[in-house]
Enzyme design. Structure first.
Site, PDB file in Angstrom:
ATOM      1  CD  GLN A  43      -3.174  -7.039  -3.133  1.00 17.05           C
ATOM      2  OE1 GLN A  43      -3.931  -7.679  -3.867  1.00 17.05           O
ATOM      3  NE2 GLN A  43      -2.016  -6.575  -3.553  1.00 17.05           N
TER       4      GLN A  43
ATOM      5  CG  ASN B 138      -5.419   1.778  -7.119  1.00 14.22           C
ATOM      6  OD1 ASN B 138      -4.605   1.872  -6.191  1.00 14.22           O
ATOM      7  ND2 ASN B 138      -6.594   1.200  -6.963  1.00 14.22           N
ATOM      8  CE  LYS B 139      -2.218  -4.274  -6.443  1.00 11.07           C
ATOM      9  NZ  LYS B 139      -0.842  -4.676  -6.812  1.00 11.07           N
TER      10      LYS B 139
ATOM     11  NE  ARG C 229       5.395  -3.669  -4.467  1.00 10.62           N
ATOM     12  CZ  ARG C 229       4.079  -3.738  -4.187  1.00 10.62           C
ATOM     13  NH1 ARG C 229       3.636  -3.545  -2.950  1.00 10.62           N
ATOM     14  NH2 ARG C 229       3.206  -4.011  -5.141  1.00 10.62           N
TER      15      ARG C 229
ATOM     16  CG  ASP D 131      -0.149   1.963  -5.777  1.00  9.08           C
ATOM     17  OD1 ASP D 131      -1.295   1.564  -6.030  1.00  9.08           O
ATOM     18  OD2 ASP D 131       0.560   1.503  -4.873  1.00  9.08           O
TER      19      ASP D 131
ATOM     20  N   GLY E 140       0.866  -1.182   0.000  1.00 15.46           N
ATOM     21  CA  GLY E 140       0.000   0.000   0.000  1.00 15.46           C
ATOM     22  C   GLY E 140       0.903   1.231   0.000  1.00 15.46           C
ATOM     23  CB  ALA E 141       0.950   4.180  -2.230  1.00 16.75           C
TER      24      ALA E 141
HETATM   25  O1  MRU Z   1       0.468  -4.116  -4.491  1.00 18.31           O
HETATM   26  P1  MRU Z   1      -0.111  -3.358  -3.327  1.00 18.31           P
HETATM   27  O2  MRU Z   1      -0.931  -4.203  -2.425  1.00 18.31           O
HETATM   28  O3  MRU Z   1       0.946  -2.549  -2.611  1.00 18.31           O
HETATM   29  O4  MRU Z   1      -1.092  -2.332  -4.037  1.00 18.31           O
HETATM   30  C1  MRU Z   1      -1.846  -1.434  -3.239  1.00 18.31           C
HETATM   31  C2  MRU Z   1      -2.764  -0.604  -4.014  1.00 18.31           C
HETATM   32  O5  MRU Z   1      -2.815  -0.627  -5.227  1.00 18.31           O
HETATM   33  C3  MRU Z   1      -3.583   0.398  -3.231  1.00 18.31           C
HETATM   34  O6  MRU Z   1      -4.852   0.558  -3.802  1.00 18.31           O
HETATM   35  C4  MRU Z   1      -2.847   1.734  -3.260  1.00 18.31           C
HETATM   36  O7  MRU Z   1      -1.528   1.570  -2.837  1.00 18.31           O
HETATM   37  C5  MRU Z   1      -3.509   2.739  -2.429  1.00 18.31           C
HETATM   38  S1  MRU Z   1      -3.251   2.383  -0.732  1.00 18.31           S
HETATM   39  C6  MRU Z   1      -3.941   3.555   0.240  1.00 18.31           C
END
Ligand code: MRU
Length: 367
Positions: free
Chosen positions: A203, A254-255, A90, A244, A54-55
């Site tokens: 997630q 985003n994801k 990352r 992100d 998560g960012a």
């Molecule tokens: O691969 P991840 O689990 O780090 O990806 C997270 C996401 O894409 C979240 O939606 C994003 O980081 C926003 S978190 C507040």
């Protein structure tokens, strides 16, 4: 937020030992385990292997990683080493580079003998700011939810769809996309959340569902492909996702799968909001085309993990042996598909003029 009734942040300093502690998110929802991080390598691994993810949380973890590297060795060489290696853990979430830059800017002019203390304070400030930012996002988002509730019968459900986990586990506390949801629930609004499972790492199924359940927020898990159908049936009042990285023109990374939800929302006239804390906005990038997209291992797609009835964590293959897989972790939703961004300073249109007006100091290069 609370775990088993006790207030809990996703990253914190143990007041007795001074160790930095995190929740190992690879074990949730089956086991809730706190891990201590001590060395720079442990911080890098915790981000790379997604014990933390998560960012905003990645940013806070990197800040504490810099702080502990400096506590071990306060030289310029150590600062350079941590500043070079952490951002490689990352690629997509800009919060990582943002936190490292901000820590470096604070520590570089600080005399070596004062760096350890300054670094812990600076990392703590980043963590505390994240909590405050998300709480403000929650307040602004709450108003959007109230406005939707005003057009419904008293007590009628407000259905919110979310993707991935942009909850408190993805931040230091509150979450970004979930902050308006928690605030609305706490204010007595009848919110209900459709939780996208979010393949390949799930997630949504393992983290968002766990979080919402712990807080008592009504929710229903859906497969990633169901969202469009539910929108066609009028079962979704609004979508809120995290991000992100937002480019200067408002393109939202985003994801993986977020783009498809934005397309479906657009086609069905469903408002699509992005909860975007300012450290996730990259004013150096003109548009989303230049955002580095993380590609992850094939086995995340060809295999699936879960707990057996006996409580063992097991990973099983779901594709034929030898089938190749491609695993982009993120996608970019064009700004035109975002109804608005919810930032800590308010609701803002996803475009360069509006973002620059709201965050002039960031345009001027201040972190
Ligand atoms: O691969 P991840 O689990 O780090 O990806 C997270 C996401 O894409 C979240 O939606 C994003 O980081 C926003 S978190 C507040």
């Amino acid at each position: 937020m609370r775990v088993n009734g006790k207030p809990q942040r996703s990253i914190f300093v143990d007041p007795e030992t001074g160790a930095v502690c995190i929740v190992d998110q690879t074990l949730l929802p089956h086991r809730y385990e706190i891990r201590r991080l001590e060395t720079l390598d442990e911080f890098i691994n915790s981000i790379r292997h997604m014990w933390v993810r998560g960012a905003p949380l990645i940013g806070a973890t990197a800040a504490y990683g810099m702080a502990l590297a400096i506590r071990a060795d306060s030289s310029d060489a150590s600062l350079d080493d941590a500043g070079r290696r952490l951002p490689l853990a990352r690629p997509t979430a800009v919060n990582l580079a943002w936190a490292v830059k901000r820590m470096t800017a604070v520590l570089r002019p600080t005399p070596c003998n004062a760096r350890a203390e300054t670094a812990m304070a600076a990392a703590g400030a980043i963590a505390d700011e994240d909590v405050a930012i998300n709480s403000s996002i929650g307040e602004h988002g709450l108003e959007l939810i109230r406005a939707i509730a005003a057009h419904k019968a008293p007590g009628e459900k407000i259905n919110i769809l979310t993707h991935c986990n942009a909850g408190w586990l993805a931040t230091v506390d509150w979450g970004t996309a979930t902050a308006p949801i928690y605030k609305a629930h706490d204010a007595g609004l009848p919110v209900h959340v459709f939780v996208d499972e979010t393949r390949p790492r799930n997630q949504g199924a393992s983290l968002t569902a766990w979080e919402l359940g712990n807080h008592g927020v009504p929710h229903t898990l859906i497969v990633d492909n169901a969202g469009g159908h539910l929108m066609q049936l009028g079962m979704v009042d609004l979508v809120i996702v995290g991000t992100d990285r937002v480019a200067r023109n408002g393109d939202v990374c985003n994801k993986i799968g977020t783009y498809l939800k934005a397309l479906a929302a657009h086609d069905n006239g469903v408002p699509f909001y992005v909860a975007a804390p300012s450290p996730s906005i990259d004013f150096d990038l003109a548009d989303g085309g230049a955002i580095p997209i993380e590609f992850r291992g094939e086995e995340e797609v060809t295999h699936i993990s879960g707990h057996s009835a006996e409580g063992r964590l097991e990973t099983v293959r779901i594709a034929p042996t030898g089938t190749r897989a491609l695993n982009p972790g993120f996608d970019v939703t064009p700004a035109r598909l975002a109804t608005s961004l919810i930032t800590e300073r308010g609701i803002v249109a996803a475009n360069s003029a509006a973002l620059s007006k709201m965050f002039p100091e960031r345009v001027a290069g201040r972190l």
